[in-house]
Write a protein that holds these residues in place. Structure first.
Motif, PDB file in Angstrom:
ATOM      1  N   THR A  16      -8.752   4.588   3.894  1.00 59.02           N
ATOM      2  CA  THR A  16      -9.022   5.464   2.766  1.00 59.02           C
ATOM      3  C   THR A  16      -9.562   6.802   3.241  1.00 59.02           C
ATOM      4  N   LEU A  17     -10.479   6.758   4.175  1.00 58.36           N
ATOM      5  CA  LEU A  17     -11.043   7.993   4.707  1.00 58.36           C
ATOM      6  C   LEU A  17      -9.975   8.852   5.372  1.00 58.36           C
ATOM      7  N   LEU A  18      -9.075   8.188   6.111  1.00 56.79           N
ATOM      8  CA  LEU A  18      -8.009   8.941   6.776  1.00 56.79           C
ATOM      9  C   LEU A  18      -7.154   9.667   5.758  1.00 56.79           C
ATOM     10  N   LEU A  19      -6.856   8.991   4.633  1.00 58.97           N
ATOM     11  CA  LEU A  19      -5.993   9.605   3.632  1.00 58.97           C
ATOM     12  C   LEU A  19      -6.663  10.803   2.984  1.00 58.97           C
ATOM     13  N   PHE A  20      -7.933  10.649   2.628  1.00 61.76           N
ATOM     14  CA  PHE A  20      -8.577  11.676   1.826  1.00 61.76           C
ATOM     15  C   PHE A  20      -9.393  12.696   2.616  1.00 61.76           C
ATOM     16  N   LEU A  21      -9.794  12.356   3.847  1.00 58.98           N
ATOM     17  CA  LEU A  21     -10.683  13.250   4.565  1.00 58.98           C
ATOM     18  C   LEU A  21     -10.108  13.790   5.858  1.00 58.98           C
ATOM     19  N   ILE A 238       3.066   2.654  -6.674  1.00 59.25           N
ATOM     20  CA  ILE A 238       3.866   3.170  -7.777  1.00 59.25           C
ATOM     21  C   ILE A 238       5.251   2.542  -7.668  1.00 59.25           C
ATOM     22  N   GLN A 239       5.696   1.955  -8.754  1.00 58.32           N
ATOM     23  CA  GLN A 239       7.025   1.365  -8.786  1.00 58.32           C
ATOM     24  C   GLN A 239       7.988   2.269  -9.561  1.00 58.32           C
ATOM     25  N   LEU A 257       0.100   3.318  -1.630  1.00 61.03           N
ATOM     26  CA  LEU A 257      -1.039   4.188  -1.394  1.00 61.03           C
ATOM     27  C   LEU A 257      -2.228   3.382  -0.884  1.00 61.03           C
ATOM     28  N   THR A 258      -3.217   4.076  -0.314  1.00 54.86           N
ATOM     29  CA  THR A 258      -4.448   3.392   0.076  1.00 54.86           C
ATOM     30  C   THR A 258      -5.510   3.512  -1.014  1.00 54.86           C
ATOM     31  N   GLY A 259      -5.329   4.432  -1.963  1.00 55.59           N
ATOM     32  CA  GLY A 259      -6.251   4.575  -3.078  1.00 55.59           C
ATOM     33  C   GLY A 259      -5.640   4.048  -4.360  1.00 55.59           C
TER      34      GLY A 259
END
Length: 344
Positions: A16-21, A238-239, A257-259
């Motif tokens: 999650t951190l990698l995706l957003f930060l 998301i489908q 997604l990770t979030g």
């Protein structure tokens, strides 16, 4: 050595951190905040009419409010309860017992061909508002499998979108087992009773497109009307449900997604803006820390931009990202305002 559970938790946190930060998310410069009339909260969805008026927002006391300018701020445009009592409903905050009577509008979308506003209300189902606002028209939605015969309501509608070329409305039932007042329990569950529906207002025909969804929330139709997207909050994905072509009436994975993905909005270029919230920390019943943000996605499911909304919402979840004339208007169930920002 880390225990297996702790190691898995750490890996999920890092992802999650990698995706957003760490992925150089786009920076949002906060321009201003449009304050809702106190104590109303929860502008979950954002919409603009065909003349560019707005933003319109769905709020906690069962009303849809329209921003009319800095001098007057937000004014009442419409409401979703057919027998709304202003004395007991105006100013209501989320999770009050009275919301089942006063309504809780969530997803908003205008049909720009007709000027009508469609609303997914958590308690009153699918609603249509005329071009001049005011009282609601409630659509018949068929028989729900867990409701009594001839029922016309669903336990918990959430998001919607409209194919302006056909007028068909696509909307989500978050869950058939939980109501809006139980949303925190739903978010901490493994519920997979959500569904995706369509309604053709010209014939009043309702179709079930997908079942077994893990908290179905946002929905958006592609620019050419060949498919519709639906976000599954609890499954981090998301489908895509195909409406036309050789794969019509089938579904596939559009984006993992990770979030947690919430509402989806499609811009005129055919790209999709998805509110996505990263979760860090303990699992429910203790509330995890939230990193609000979103992604801009191509029609082919390629992430084009990652957006941070920490400046807009702090540690509160974002529910929608809406772009209008190059400016971002964001929604949140926990906010008392609409932030306006620009992404660089």
């Amino acid at each position: 050595m880390l225990s297996p559970n702790l190691a898995m938790s750490t890996m999920a946190m890092c992802a999650t951190l990698l995706l957003f930060l760490l992925c150089s998310p786009s920076v949002a410069i906060l321009l201003t905040r449009l304050q809702l009339p106190s104590p109303v909260m929860g502008p979950e969805s954002v919409a603009f009419d065909r003349n560019g008026g707005g933003p319109y927002v769905s709020v906690s006391d069962g009303r849809i409010l329209k921003y009319v300018g800095p001098a007057e701020g937000f004014k009442e445009y419409a409401y979703t309860s057919p027998n709304r009592n202003k004395t007991i409903c105006d100013g209501l905050t989320d999770f009050s017992e009275l919301q089942a009577t006063c309504g809780r509008p969530l997803g908003l979308r205008f049909n720009h061909q007709t000027g009508e506003l469609y609303v997914a209300d958590a308690y009153f189902g699918l609603i249509k508002i005329g071009p001049n606002g005011g009282a609601p028209t409630q659509y018949s939605q068929g028989i729900h499998p867990q409701e009594k015969e001839n029922s016309t309501t669903f336990p918990f509608l959430d998001g919607l979108d409209i194919d302006v070329n056909t007028g068909i409305v696509y909307y989500t039932e978050a869950s058939s087992n939980y109501r809006f007042k139980d949303i925190e329990a739903l978010r901490g569950s493994r519920d997979m009773s959500g569904s995706l529906y369509s309604l053709d207002p010209s014939t009043n025909e309702t179709r079930v497109l997908m079942r077994g969804l893990a908290l179905a929330s946002g929905v958006a139709v592609s620019r050419d009307g060949s498919f519709v997207l639906v976000s599954e909050y609890l499954a981090n994905r998301i489908q895509r449900f195909w409406l036309k072509g050789p794969r019509a009436n089938s579904s596939d994975l559009f984006l993992q997604l990770t979030g947690r993905p919430d509402n989806i909005w499609r811009n005129p270029r055919g790209e999709f803006l998805v509110a996505v919230n990263g979760l860090i920390g303990p699992s429910p019943p203790r509330r995890p820390a939230i990193i609000p943000g979103g992604v801009r996605v191509s029609e082919n499911g390629l992430i084009l931009r990652i957006m941070s909304l920490i400046q807009e919402f702090g540690s509160e979840a974002a529910s929608e990202i809406h772009e209008h004339n190059g400016t971002i208007y964001s929604g949140s169930m926990q906010a008392s305002y609409i932030p306006i920002s620009t992404i660089i």
